[in-house]
Design an enzyme around this catalytic site. Structure first.
Site, PDB file in Angstrom:
ATOM      1  N   GLY A 117     -20.870   6.094   4.034  1.00  0.00           N
ATOM      2  CA  GLY A 117     -19.993   6.439   2.929  1.00  0.00           C
ATOM      3  C   GLY A 117     -20.589   6.052   1.594  1.00  0.00           C
ATOM      4  O   GLY A 117     -20.735   4.866   1.294  1.00  0.00           O
TER       5      GLY A 117
ATOM      6  N   GLY B  50     -19.430   7.250  -1.533  1.00  0.00           N
ATOM      7  CA  GLY B  50     -18.539   7.697  -2.597  1.00  0.00           C
ATOM      8  C   GLY B  50     -18.593   6.703  -3.739  1.00  0.00           C
ATOM      9  O   GLY B  50     -19.651   6.124  -4.021  1.00  0.00           O
TER      10      GLY B  50
ATOM     11  N   LYS C  64       0.855  -1.181   0.000  1.00  0.00           N
ATOM     12  CA  LYS C  64       0.000   0.000   0.000  1.00  0.00           C
ATOM     13  C   LYS C  64       0.893   1.234   0.000  1.00  0.00           C
ATOM     14  O   LYS C  64       2.045   1.186   0.470  1.00  0.00           O
ATOM     15  CB  LYS C  64      -0.894   0.017   1.245  1.00  0.00           C
TER      16      LYS C  64
ATOM     17  N   VAL D 261     -17.448   3.496  -4.329  1.00  0.00           N
ATOM     18  CA  VAL D 261     -17.900   2.131  -4.033  1.00  0.00           C
ATOM     19  C   VAL D 261     -19.288   2.160  -3.405  1.00  0.00           C
ATOM     20  O   VAL D 261     -20.172   1.383  -3.790  1.00  0.00           O
ATOM     21  CB  VAL D 261     -16.906   1.402  -3.117  1.00  0.00           C
TER      22      VAL D 261
END
Length: 377
Positions: free
Chosen positions: A180, A182, A81, A184
């Protein structure tokens, strides 16, 4: 007092590289957790962290999660990552992105980057102009935005969790609270709404909330109210560490299944959910659709094959939850055991190699120098 090498020991990382470019303002960290199964693939997150320690902690947690995600998904990839310490809405520019791309290139193929929070497909396109070690772009055979595939995998996992919990897999009338909405989260809302679910949503960005509210007739609540919503399923689709001693007591759901990474703040939080009778679909197992999608580029992207593999997330979650019930262990431990078994088998095949994957372009000297810092001026 603990330092970076203590953190590396605790998380089990092979390599952490720090990059700073004074000219572009780049401050980036690339964490390579494991290359036992193959080169480490994982997205780059651009976020305005409170301090460097928070950024380091995030990259360590996220890259370790990617190792387990790839292992459980059956991919021949390791876990990595990257984080860029910046505000994606005000600090991002072409020079900064290219500087990060050169940082990725400096790691010599041990890490392959992709899109994550604060990054877009067009950003990956820019990065790919200076390194070939990036996937998820729209140019040169890129697979594009992986959000839809991530959402499809979560959708499949939610159905599997419903089935194993004894509620069947039909979503008609099922109340789902989504934290959330956004990229996805939006696609997940689309799948769930089409299946007849009742949506309750929240997000810190009003324009995203308004879009989902208007398109899918979702009920809207304030961000701090989402945990206490009376629902069947809680779907965390924002940042991690949101399942903890402060939020779990508020939950009024029977299932937690969402796309966010590292949802458990601490390992014991998984035990708390288990003791409360809340079925938890382990994050890295249910949200692997995006990884499956971008990883397919490495062998020549084939959407039909990707869809087939993402759909199999249903079976993965079903098997993990069934094992959890049979062995009386929390689902996150059942998933970890599955991942660790595959990693252990892979290590047996390369017992004399300190790092599982070694790029032909990287020498031992390069690896050691990257462990300290690198200047990209």
């Amino acid at each position: 007092m603990t330092g970076i090498f203590d953190d590396l020991k605790d998380y089990g990382h092979e390599q952490v590289s720090f990059f700073h470019d004074e000219e572009t303002g780049l401050k980036a960290i690339i964490g390579i957790h494991s290359t036992v199964l193959g080169p480490a693939l994982g997205g780059c997150r651009m976020w305005k962290y409170a301090d460097d320690q928070e950024a380091l902690r995030d990259v360590l947690r996220l890259s370790r999660g990617m190792t387990y995600k790839a292992a459980v998904a059956g991919l021949n990839l390791g876990g990595g990552k990257a984080v860029v310490v910046a505000d994606s809405r005000t600090d991002k520019n072409e020079a900064l992105l290219k500087s990060f791309g050169r940082a990725v290139d400096a790691v010599g193929g041990r890490y392959i980057t992709a899109e994550d929070v604060g990054m877009t497909v067009s950003d990956i396109d820019t990065i790919r102009t200076v390194t070939r070690h990036a996937v998820g772009g729209s140019n040169e055979g890129g697979s594009g935005d992986p959000s839809d595939m991530t959402a499809l995998g979560v959708f499949q996992g939610i159905k599997a969790a419903l089935k194993v919990s004894g509620q069947g897999e039909k979503l008609e009338g099922v109340k789902i609270a989504i934290q959330g909405v956004g990229n996805v989260g939006y696609h997940l809302c689309s799948y769930l709404s089409a299946a007849g679910a009742k949506l309750i949503i929240t997000d810190i960005y009003p324009n995203q909330v308004k879009k989902v509210e208007q398109e899918f007739g979702a009920e809207v609540v304030a961000p701090d109210q989402i945990y206490s919503v009376d629902c069947d399923i809680f779907a965390p689709c924002a940042l991690g560490a949101i399942l903890n001693s402060r939020t779990i007591p508020q939950l009024k759901c029977s299932i937690v299944a969402g796309s966010a990474n590292n949802q458990l703040e601490k390992d014991e939080d998984g035990f708390t959910l288990f003791s409360k009778g809340i079925t938890y679909a382990p994050d890295y197992a249910i949200n692997s659709g995006g990884l499956i999608n971008v990883a397919a580029e490495l062998d020549g992207y084939n959407k039909e094959k990707v869809l087939n593999k993402v759909t199999q997330i249903y079976t993965t979650i079903e098997n993990i939850l069934e094992h959890s019930k049979k062995e009386h262990v929390p689902p996150h431990q059942a998933a970890d055991a599955l991942a660790e078994k595959r990693l252990k088998e892979a290590r047996k095949q390369t017992p004399n190699t300190s790092f599982g994957f070694r790029s032909q372009f990287m020498t031992d000297t390069k690896i050691m120098s990257e462990l300290t810092a690198a200047s990209l001026n």
